[in-house]
Structure formats: C-alpha cells, structure tokens
Design an enzyme around this catalytic site. Structure first.
Site, PDB file in Angstrom:
ATOM      1  CD1 TRP A  84       0.932  -0.365   2.993  1.00 52.21           C
ATOM      2  CD2 TRP A  84      -0.515   1.253   3.523  1.00 52.21           C
ATOM      3  NE1 TRP A  84       1.305   0.135   4.228  1.00 52.21           N
ATOM      4  CE2 TRP A  84       0.427   1.124   4.580  1.00 52.21           C
ATOM      5  CE3 TRP A  84      -1.523   2.198   3.644  1.00 52.21           C
ATOM      6  CZ2 TRP A  84       0.398   1.925   5.729  1.00 52.21           C
ATOM      7  CZ3 TRP A  84      -1.550   2.996   4.785  1.00 52.21           C
ATOM      8  CH2 TRP A  84      -0.593   2.851   5.806  1.00 52.21           C
ATOM      9  CD  GLU A 132       2.727  -4.206   9.156  1.00 50.55           C
ATOM     10  OE1 GLU A 132       3.864  -4.523   9.548  1.00 50.55           O
ATOM     11  OE2 GLU A 132       2.395  -4.208   7.950  1.00 50.55           O
TER      12      GLU A 132
HETATM   13  C1  BGC Z   1       5.058  -1.325   7.490  1.00 54.69           C
HETATM   14  C2  BGC Z   1       4.015  -1.456   6.402  1.00 54.69           C
HETATM   15  C3  BGC Z   1       4.699  -1.255   5.065  1.00 54.69           C
HETATM   16  C4  BGC Z   1       5.864  -2.188   4.897  1.00 54.69           C
HETATM   17  C5  BGC Z   1       6.642  -1.955   3.617  1.00 54.69           C
HETATM   18  C6  BGC Z   1       6.190  -2.276   7.237  1.00 54.69           C
HETATM   19  O1  BGC Z   1       7.176  -2.096   8.193  1.00 54.69           O
HETATM   20  O2  BGC Z   1       4.484  -1.575   8.753  1.00 54.69           O
HETATM   21  O3  BGC Z   1       3.009  -0.499   6.592  1.00 54.69           O
HETATM   22  O4  BGC Z   1       3.785  -1.431   4.044  1.00 54.69           O
HETATM   23  O5  BGC Z   1       6.748  -1.993   5.968  1.00 54.69           O
HETATM   24  O6  BGC Z   1       7.188  -0.690   3.581  1.00 54.69           O
END
Ligand code: BGC
Length: 757
Positions: free
Chosen positions: A351, A479
């Site tokens: 995203w 996350e």
């Molecule tokens: C983040 C995500 C992101 C991904 C790639 C992760 O550390 O929490 O939101 O899409 O990295 O950049």
C-alpha cells in the site's frame, strides 16, 4: 554542498549501505552501486541487478497451513551481472584493497542521472593511474545500462588489459531472522544459454516456477589500437581488451549492457540483439545528453527549492530522484518498498504506493501516477481470485504484498488481514480523478476496480443491530495491533469509497454510457448495489469515545494496557525484532500512524479539536518503528499548530536513507518514506489539500527556511507556489486560471503573481 549531488569520499566504510545509496535505475532496470572490480570478500556487499516485476515463485512452507493461506511467495530476482570489469596494468590488477588509494571520490548526480567514481591509484609496484567510472541506466532506452571507463597512466608507459564480464552465476540474499529483508531461494535463476555473436555476448537465464526468462547482452567500444578476445564459460563470458597505455594519454572504454525479458518482449533473444546493435551506433555522450534532457523535464515539474536548509534541500532531491528511478513505467510493474535498489521485502509492492508515493507523482507527473493504477488493473483478475479463496462471493481483494498479483504474505495477521489495501487503492483512484479529471481512465479501468473493491468491502461488513455498518476482524495500518473490529482507518476509507462511488458512476454514465454498460455486463453489476453502498457509507460506524473526545483506533484499543515505554530500553527497538507479536497486540502501542493517517486523508470526517486530541494521544504511544510513520506525524503536527515538532519529524523522514536512520538502508531505500518527505513539505509545510475538488493551502513555513518553491499539477494546470515567512505566492504556469483556497479564502489565480498574506 551541491544539493543536486550525493558525494562520498570514504570507500572503506559502509560499503553495502553505499551500494544502496548510489544505486541507479530507471523503473525497469536497477543496479546497485557496487564497484565494478569488486572488493575484498570480507566486506559485506550485496551486488545486485534487478528488473522490475521479474520474480521467482516459491511455495511457502508452513508448519500449519490453514484454508486460504497464500500458496506461494514471489521474490524479485537478482539477475545477470554485467557490472563486472577488472583492470590490469602491467599485469597488476587494480583493486582498492591493494597498493595505495591516493584519492577517491564518487557521486550520484540527480540532474544528469549518472553515477561517477574517480580514483587515483598507485599500484604495489608504483604505477599510478587515474580512473573515472561513469554509469548510466537510460530513462530513454529502458533496456540499457552503460559503463564508461576513462583510464589515464600518470607516471608510466605500459600495458593495460580490461576484462569485462557478463555473469549468470548470481544469487539472492537469504536473511532468515529479519522479516523486513526476506528469504528468497538464493539460487533461483538458472543459466540456459551463453553465446557470442560479432563481439557481443549473451547470457540467457530462466526461472523454474514463474517460467520467466531474462537475456542480457553486452558489447564494447574502445580505441582502435586495442584488441579483443572472448572466452565463453559455462555461466559467464569474459571479454579481454588489451593494448598499451602511454603516459598522459586518456583511453576510453564503454560497456553496453542490454536487458530483455519474457514479461515484456515477444522474442527476448532477438529483441536483445536488435536493441544492442542499435544502441551500439551511439556513444556514451549521446545517452548522457538524452538522460539530462529527460531529467530536465522531470525536474521542471518536480523540483522543490528550499532556501536556508541545504541538508534538507539535498535530501528531498535525493528522495525524488530515487522515486523516479524506482517507479515502474509499464503495466507489469509498480514501485516496490525498496525500489530497484535492494532485495529488502523481496521486492514486493505494498500500500506504500497508493498512500505514500502516489501523491508525489500525481501532483508532479500524473502520467507516471496513472501507471501505478494501471498496474492494479493488470492484477485485478488475481484480486478477484483471491477474494474467492478468502470466501467472498463477490468483489476483489488486492494482495497485501505481491509482485505479479498473488498474495505473498505468509503472516496473515499483519498481511492478508490488512484489507485496507483495497480502500487505499480506491482512495488513490478517486484522488486521481479529482486531480486529473481523466474520465476515460475511469471509464476504462478505474470504475471497474472501484466497483469490485466496494463489493468486497460491503461483503465483509454488516449492519449491526443499531443499524451501523461495521467491519470486523481486520488489521489497520498499525501492525502492532492486529485483527480488530472497526479499525477507524479502514472504516473511514471504506466510507469514503461508499460515499463517492455512486456519484462517480453517474458521472461516467453521462459521458461513457456504452463503456459502463460493457463493464456492468462483464462483472454483472447491478445498480442496486450502489444504493447499498450509499447506505453503508451513511451508516458507517466510526469509533469515537465521547467522554474522552478521542477516536479509539478500533473497538478494543482503549481497553488494553498502555505499553511500558519508560522501562523499554533503546536497544529493544524496533519492538518487532524483540517481542512476540502477541505481546505487542496486548498493549496500546503503535508501530506507525493509523488513526492519525485516517484523519490526514479524510480530515472532513471529524472536527479539528478531535484530530488534535487524537494527535496528542497517539503520539505518546507510537514508536515510529515503521519508516511510514514520521511523515504523517509531521503533516499532522503542522495541521495542529505544532510547527517545531513538524520540523523534527520531517528531519527524521527526509534524511532517513541518506543518514541511514533506521540502520537498514543497506537492504534498500525506503520509497514510502521518500514519498512521505515530499508529502511533509507540500501537505505539511504548505498545508495543501484537495477539498471538494478545490485546491487549498494553509502555509506553515519552518522558521529556518527563508523560502520554499514547488510546482503542482492540478486539473491540467501547473501552478508555481512560493512561500516566504508568512506569505504564499501562487502563479499559473500552464493552463487556465482557477480559484484556490488559502487559509479559508477563495482566491483567483492566473499568470500574474497572486500574493496572499
Ligand atoms: C510497514 C508497512 C509497510 C511495509 C513496507 C512495514 O514495516 O508496517 O506499513 O507497508 O513496511 O514498507
């Protein structure tokens, strides 16, 4: 400091990091900034060449595989290495590990699109040479990687031998203890053919599961007095170019490397031969001048000028340049989390594209922005298939992480559960239309994606007994908080889609009725569905704690214990590397902006007072362990009047890669964060938004900056925006006059300067 250039004088330190920083690419092909001749084996290095969208597929091995878990992972592949060039003078091999380096300098020039390395070297026997290496990956001829070497003997006459290599014996890195790096099959690319034809050499290699083939061809130009012999081995071919050097004479060698693949070419070998032969009719300077023209045009619309802050000036240009280098420019490619500069996150598209990178391109180069959406259209069928696998009878579910369209995320709580990817894509399609008014794109592709996404979101939600539309069991952007009911961010972005799709549908119907009917028939869309979406939008439940005047991130967030920040030592960050996910999920602790991001994207859904309350609350519990976080806090600090904080967050955003602030840039740049640095300036310091189809500004120039200048592409116009202390000056450069909103006043803008205090 020249802010158009990244320079380095220290070849001994942080070699792998600099391989990333000095990488060059054009959105199709990317090469890390390794030294042609290599370096001492002890020094950590990832020597990589990548083609956007070129991947191998491997079965994901689970301890316990439940229904709907993704079957395969897709990983970007390190492809055939054409960087290799060894130089021998009087039989002594040039190497920075031997003899004496009398001077060393390298630079990446953002205006020229060329990486240069200059070395003054004394061999162990005392022969001194100056060598200048120049590298270019052409923005105009996308298959072409060029290296030009100029060698000058400073204190001797003697022999020189250039050994130029094309090597198919390559591998990917495997790092098992850091989920941010990825673990592909190290040896996924197999050489199937090596051949030579008229001083050109070709290596052809393929993958087993994704069934893709790549061909690389090389050839050389050098002074007439030199002679070339070629040695073909099993997986590589060496070209030996020999001659003599006279003291003070400069000799120029050029290596042409061309890449073709089966994703884009009908006949990858004969196409390669054709392209190689055609580029060989031009010299390095020809491509250097095309490169500069291309970049002049890019900077004409993208350049940001910051007066009074050289470090930030350099950083923002570095970031924009890398974004351009990383951005896929055809329907099979997007922009990966690390661009084409490394293997981190296995080259996946997230995203990050829609929410963090898309705005930069949309407002400066809308055609490139459109390509990201076209790519999403290319993978729409896979998203429909994925929706079915996940038990949805209707609609499309876009993969959380992918290359060719399959969901590749093995850890579903922070992967598949991030259904917000769907509404992020919808948000950017809607934004694209608002900013470009490109109705034919909407009629051909945009509305079909929106309809399928809306169906899916409607399908996963339900009307609660009080009539509110709720979405359960999803993960928002943060996350560290997974699988929750009514994540504010997901709900508010879904509401945005539900609120707007009906209007868009009718707009398209008015001008492209036939096309819309064809799409309706193809996807069996019934306009009654629009009524359902509208109702769900109206009744969308957005969690709000009336007593505290705060938006909880989700239904259960405020019931959890707040993380003990005081007793968490520095070395325990990022928390994801030191705590089991469940420990994190049991606490109020955020990896990145979530509710605050929802407020930024859809400010009109709540009141500024509550946004401010939320900002103050979430700031205390956000670790910014993700590089996607500080830019949003910077923008929203500006929005809520905390200008110094906004600047601090901006510093952490804009120099994150240049200064390696997250200590992992060696695995690749952070493209989302780079896009975030542009957003922090334009949406943060200039306070730009598009509200109800109108452009508006709320300037907050940092005290340190004397002025800020940038351009914005909006509804087929180009505006120049110049900020000084407390004035903003807006001028129309292309297109018809329009009205913009500055600090809540509507003002007409035309070719004359409009100065607003
Ligand atoms: C983040 C995500 C992101 C991904 C790639 C992760 O550390 O929490 O939101 O899409 O990295 O950049």
């Amino acid at each position: 400091m020249n802010s158009w250039i990244l320079k380095d004088n220290n070849y001994k330190e942080s070699y792998q990091l600099k391989e990333t920083l000095f990488s060059i690419a054009n959105g199709y092909l990317g090469v890390r900034g390794s030294f042609e001749e290599g370096l001492n084996k002890e020094i950590p290095s990832v020597r990589g060449t990548y083609i956007n969208g070129f991947y191998e597929k491997e079965e994901i091995i689970y301890g316990e595989k439940l229904h709907g878990f993704p079957d395969n992972s897709e990983s970007i592949l390190n492809v055939i290495d054409t960087q290799g060039i060894k130089i021998k003078i009087n039989d002594e091999e040039f190497s920075l590990d031997k003899g004496k380096v009398l001077s060393f300098e390298r630079e990446l020039n953002f205006k020229k699109g060329i990486a240069t390395r200059t070395v003054h070297w004394r061999s162990p026997k005392g022969n001194e040479i100056n060598i200048e290496f120049k590298r270019l990956i052409s923005f105009v001829q996308k298959e072409l990687f060029l290296i030009q070497i100029e060698v000058e003997a400073l204190n001797f006459d003697g022999d020189i031998e250039i050994i130029s290599i094309i090597d198919g014996d390559v591998s990917n890195i495997v790092v098992e203890d850091d989920p941010r790096v990825g673990s592909a099959n190290a040896k996924a690319l197999k050489v199937i053919n090596v051949k030579q034809e008229n001083n050109c050499s070709f290596v052809e290699a393929n993958t087993k599961n994704s069934n893709l083939t790549v061909v690389s061809g090389i050839s050389h130009k050098y002074p007439k007095k030199f002679q070339e012999t070629i040695l073909i081995e099993q997986k590589n071919i060496n070209h030996f170019i020999k001659g003599n050097l006279l003291k003070g004479e400069k000799n120029i060698f050029t290596k042409y490397a061309v890449y073709t693949d089966t994703i884009r070419y009908k006949n990858e070998m004969s196409n390669n031969i054709e392209i190689l032969n055609s580029v060989l009719t031009y010299d390095f300077n020809h491509f250097a001048s095309l490169q500069e023209d291309y970049l002049n045009n890019f900077w004409k619309y993208s350049n940001i000028e910051i007066n009074g802050d050289e470090k930030m000036q350099q950083a923002i240009r570095f970031n924009m340049f890398h974004l351009l280098q990383s951005a896929g420019k055809d329907q099979w490619s997007n922009i990966s989390a690390k661009g084409l500069s490394g293997e981190g996150y296995e080259g996946h598209y997230f995203w990050d594209t829609e929410i963090y990178i898309f705005p930069f391109f949309l407002f400066t180069n809308p055609n490139l922005a459109k390509n990201f959406l076209t790519y999403r259209y290319t993978i729409l069928d896979s998203a429909r298939k994925r929706a079915k696998q996940m038990g949805h009878t209707i609609g499309a579910l876009y993969p959380w992480r992918t290359i060719a369209g399959e969901e590749c995320s093995p850890f579903f709580p922070a992967g598949t559960a991030q259904y917000h990817i769907n509404v992020d894509i919808a948000y950017s399609i809607i934004q694209y239309f608002e900013v470009t008014e490109d109705i034919s794109f909407m009629a051909e592709k945009g509305i079909e994606m929106l309809a399928e996404i809306a169906r899916l979101m409607y399908h996963i939600g339900h009307f609660r007994s009080d009539g509110k539309f709720c979405i359960d069991a999803v993960t928002g952007p943060d996350e560290y908080t997974c699988i929750v009911n009514n994540n504010y961010y997901t709900n508010v972005l879904t509401k945005n889609l539900f609120d707007k799709i009906g209007v868009l549908w009718n707009k398209i119907k008015a001008t492209h009725k036939d096309k819309l009917e064809r799409i309706s028939a193809k996807i069996k869309f019934n306009e009654v569905e629009l009524i359902n979406f509208e109702k769900a939008g109206k009744e969308m439940y957005l969690p709000f704690d009336k007593e505290r005047k705060l938006h909880p991130q989700d239904d259960s967030f405020f019931n959890k214990k707040v993380w003990d920040f005081e007793n968490t030592p520095k070395e325990k960050y990022p928390l994801l590397l030191n705590y089991h996910p469940l420990t994190l999920y049991r606490h109020q602790v955020c990896k990145q902006a979530d509710t605050i991001l929802g407020h930024f994207l859809l400010e009109g859904e709540t009141e500024l007072e509550f946004i401010e309350n939320d900002y103050n609350y979430y700031e205390k519990i956000t670790t910014h362990d993700s590089s996607l976080s500080t830019c949003i806090f910077s923008i929203m600090a500006n929005r809520t009047g905390k200008h110094e904080k906004a600047y601090d967050y901006f510093m952490n955003t804009s120099r994150l890669d240049i200064d390696n602030l997250h200590h992992n840039t060696e695995n690749g740049i952070h493209t989302a964060c780079m896009g975030g640095s542009w957003m922090s300036i334009v949406f943060g310091f200039a306070g730009m938004r598009v509200i109800n189809g109108e452009l508006s500004f709320r300037p907050n120039l940092p005290k340190k900056w004397e002025s800020l200048n940038f351009k914005i592409n909006f509804k087929n116009r180009v505006l120049n925006c110049y900020l000084e202390a407390d004035t903003i000056e807006i001028k129309l450069i292309e297109g018809q006059s329009l009205k913009v909103n500055v600090n809540d006043n509507l003002i007409a803008v035309d070719e004359t300067k409009t100065i607003i205090k």
